[in-house]
Scaffold this motif. Structure first.
Motif, mmCIF file in Angstrom:
data_model
loop_
_atom_site.group_PDB
_atom_site.id
_atom_site.type_symbol
_atom_site.label_atom_id
_atom_site.label_comp_id
_atom_site.label_asym_id
_atom_site.label_seq_id
_atom_site.Cartn_x
_atom_site.Cartn_y
_atom_site.Cartn_z
ATOM 1 N N ILE B 43 0.841 -1.200 0.000
ATOM 2 C CA ILE B 43 0.000 0.000 0.000
ATOM 3 C C ILE B 43 0.880 1.256 0.000
ATOM 4 N N VAL B 220 -19.396 -1.731 2.725
ATOM 5 C CA VAL B 220 -18.112 -2.056 2.102
ATOM 6 C C VAL B 220 -18.300 -2.876 0.815
ATOM 7 N N SER B 266 -8.658 6.123 -5.307
ATOM 8 C CA SER B 266 -9.900 5.386 -5.083
ATOM 9 C C SER B 266 -9.899 4.647 -3.746
ATOM 10 N N VAL B 267 -8.718 4.366 -3.158
ATOM 11 C CA VAL B 267 -8.749 3.689 -1.859
ATOM 12 C C VAL B 267 -8.603 4.652 -0.683
ATOM 13 N N ILE B 270 -11.660 5.231 1.753
ATOM 14 C CA ILE B 270 -12.025 4.084 2.597
ATOM 15 C C ILE B 270 -10.922 3.782 3.617
ATOM 16 N N ILE B 271 -9.648 4.009 3.240
ATOM 17 C CA ILE B 271 -8.564 3.765 4.197
ATOM 18 C C ILE B 271 -8.645 4.762 5.351
ATOM 19 N N TYR B 274 -11.471 3.846 7.545
ATOM 20 C CA TYR B 274 -11.138 2.616 8.262
ATOM 21 C C TYR B 274 -10.221 2.905 9.447
ATOM 22 N N SER B 278 -11.636 1.903 12.953
ATOM 23 C CA SER B 278 -11.230 0.512 12.731
ATOM 24 C C SER B 278 -12.015 -0.461 13.593
ATOM 25 N N PHE B 281 -15.365 -1.041 12.062
ATOM 26 C CA PHE B 281 -15.215 -1.782 10.808
ATOM 27 C C PHE B 281 -15.001 -3.258 11.090
#
Lengths: 306, 291
Positions: B43, B220, B266-267, B270-271, B274, B278, B281
């Motif tokens: 990542i 999700v 795009s991530v 959401i990261i 999260y 967390s 989630f």
């Protein structure tokens, strides 16, 4: 007065239940029943033709080239299931057991291991497709940097490594899920049980095999069943990483890709075939339902109520 | 069992035991750190590469980039439909979630709070939908959407997401609503409050924690879904983020910096969510599997 109130109440319950029920009936139950019915008809494009009994099933199972493609794709699904069983669920169990010791930093490790799970399969697929690139990918570059240059290879470009590479990407993506499900199972084991074990033995191996493993049986049932359903529905990851044809040479072809190609046609000009596609869908569906059902029932028996 | 246990382990003394525990802890830490690196390094490389040119990516894939170089990001912003895809994803996911939580709570409330014939059967009916792989019914769904005239529209996605989201939501919400005490409800009923008022004013404020769990469990997969847009949506202007990403990755396939920027952008939403949430989630996404 009493009856009036009762009918009012009934209306109220119906008003609460009906809208969600209609959604599920129309968009889940009806399509699944239809899928079974469609498999018994001949199709030309989007138009339904004659009732042909089991002809579509016969075609996908016994007529070439469909039959060997079906077997090839199915065998890959079986491989993917067992590979992920070891490298995703097995590793997940080990990681959960390690996290359970709650050593310093375990909270951070817990968040890190689950991070890829929230990413979309499409992102994960593209990410690893770029990473596995033979010339410019960081995987080969990293191997060279570590002095392991002899291990560099076209990961997704050769029959021997392509499926393994996709399995690896899948395990990287999802290993956090079994890890945290197992961890939750372990955290529910009562302290008295663990104290009693500590009095009896010092062996970690005995603790795992005789106490932890039997007591996390409910978690195991769930992650095994979900992995089974997932492995035989595998589609997005191979679709993004190697394409609809399961290249190279069909070495990564799985039922999901094969079903999609059969139903909707492909770039190389094969026309859509809803009949054969539906027959495949029904066969996959029955296989998943029967095996997942049996698996769940057999594993439930192993579970112990505390 | 004790006897067999003893024969397996070598009955260690106290001092050797302490050192075994220490070695084991060290081993555990090493494995956990190694695993965390394997999870995070890809990542980090992806984010780094988003700020690099092709040459930089190929020559020094692991170096720290110049974070002020926003060429790739501007390219995505100005030359692609990325923002459009993002907006579409927000719209489709938002509407689906609103409907899932509303309809799911309605059904769960009726099943959990009222005794009526068939309530057990209706719950079973909803729960049966949990494990059915709806992908395999894509041909009938495709024909159904065509007959309803909503093929190539967001409505096709929303109705499928609502239908697939309802089983988990009804399951989670029913379990939770059953645990609520009935005293409040009975008192309000004695005072002559209507059933709708009781549900809205008294019970609904209490079910929020379960709604968060059910919400995360559904949001999700819906946000990330690729399969249904792939089949239902053709117009580029209607594509959701994962699907748009797929066509954009094909278009820019030689410009790796832009590709990694696209993935990163795009991530990122959401990261970030999260990392902030967390705990919710993890609870939400594993709640179906953990009793």
């Amino acid at each position: 007065m009493f009856t009036k109130q009762l009918t009012g109440r009934r209306l109220w319950i119906a008003a609460l239940i009906m809208p969600p029920l209609v959604f599920v009936c129309l968009f889940i139950v009806y399509p699944i029943i239809s899928a079974f019915a469609y498999a018994f008809f001949e199709w030309s494009g989007l138009a339904r033709g004659d009732f042909v009994w089991f002809e579509n099933f016969h075609k996908v199972l016994f007529v070439e080239p469909f039959a060997s493609r079906t077997v090839n794709a199915f065998s890959h699904n079986v491989f993917v299931f067992f590979a992920l069983m070891v490298f995703q669920n097995g590793l997940g169990f080990v990681l959960a057991y390690f996290l359970w010791r709650e050593l310093p930093g375990f909270r951070f490790h817990r968040i890190a291991v689950f991070l890829p799970v929230v990413l979309s399969t499409i992102v994960v697929g593209f990410l690893w497709r770029l990473f596995f690139h033979p010339l410019f990918g960081p995987v080969n570059a990293g191997l060279k940097a570590l002095g392991l240059g002899f291990l560099t290879q076209p990961w997704l470009g050769q029959d021997t490594t392509a499926l393994w590479s996709i399995v690896f990407a899948n395990a990287w993506h999802m290993v956090g899920f079994p890890t945290l499900v197992f961890l939750a199972g372990m955290q529910r084991i009562p302290g008295e049980v663990l104290d009693a074990v500590r009095m009896e033995t010092q062996s970690e191996w005995v603790k795992i095999t005789k106490i932890v493993w039997p007591l996390v049986a409910p978690s195991a049932t769930v992650v095994f069943t979900l992995l089974f359903v997932g492995a035989f529905n595998w589609f997005e990851l191979p679709y993004i990483m190697v394409g609809l044809e399961g290249s190279p040479h069909g070495s990564t072809d799985v039922l999901g890709l094969y079903f999609y190609r059969t139903a909707f046609g492909n770039q190389s000009g094969a026309p859509p075939d809803f009949g054969a596609g539906s027959a495949l869908a029904v066969l996959i569906f029955l296989f998943i339902a029967i095996v997942a059902g049996t698996l769940t029932i057999r594993m439930r028996r192993r579970e112990i109520e505390l | 069992m004790t006897a067999s246990a003893r024969s397996v382990s070598s009955v260690p003394t106290v001092s050797s035991n302490r050192s075994t525990v220490w070695t084991l802890d060290a081993l555990v830490q090493v494995v956990l750190i190694a695993n965390t690196l394997v999870m995070l390094v890809p990542i980090v490389i992806m984010v780094f590469s988003a700020f690099k040119t092709n040459v930089q990516i190929f020559q020094s894939p692991f170096s720290i980039p110049d974070f002020t170089n926003l060429t790739n990001l501007t390219k995505i912003w100005t030359q692609t439909n990325f923002l459009r895809y993002l907006g579409n994803s927000f719209f489709v996911t938002g509407v689906s979630m609103l409907l899932i939580l509303t309809l799911g709570t309605m059904a769960a409330y009726a099943i959990a709070r009222y005794r009526f014939t068939g309530s057990g059967f209706i719950l079973m009916f909803f729960v049966a939908g949990l494990t059915l792989p709806l992908k395999l019914a894509i041909i009938p769904l495709f024909i159904l959407m065509r007959d309803l005239g909503i093929l190539n529209s967001h409505a096709a996605l929303i109705v499928v997401y609502v239908a697939t989201g309802l089983p988990t939501t009804v399951f989670i919400m029913t379990g939770f609503i059953r645990t609520l005490p009935s005293e409040l409800e009975d008192a309000a009923r004695m005072d002559g409050a209507s059933e709708a008022l009781i549900m809205w004013k008294i019970m609904l404020p209490l079910v929020r924690p379960a709604m968060v769990i059910a919400g995360i469990q559904n949001v999700v997969p819906i946000w990330n879904d690729f399969f249904f847009p792939l089949v239902f949506i053709q117009s580029d202007g209607l594509k959701t983020l994962p699907q748009g990403l797929a066509s954009f990755m094909g278009e820019y396939n030689t410009d790796w910096g832009v590709l990694f920027s696209g993935l990163t952008l795009s991530v990122l939403p959401i990261i970030i969510i999260y990392i902030l949430l967390s705990k919710q989630f993890i609870n939400g996404m594993t709640s179906g599997a953990v009793k």
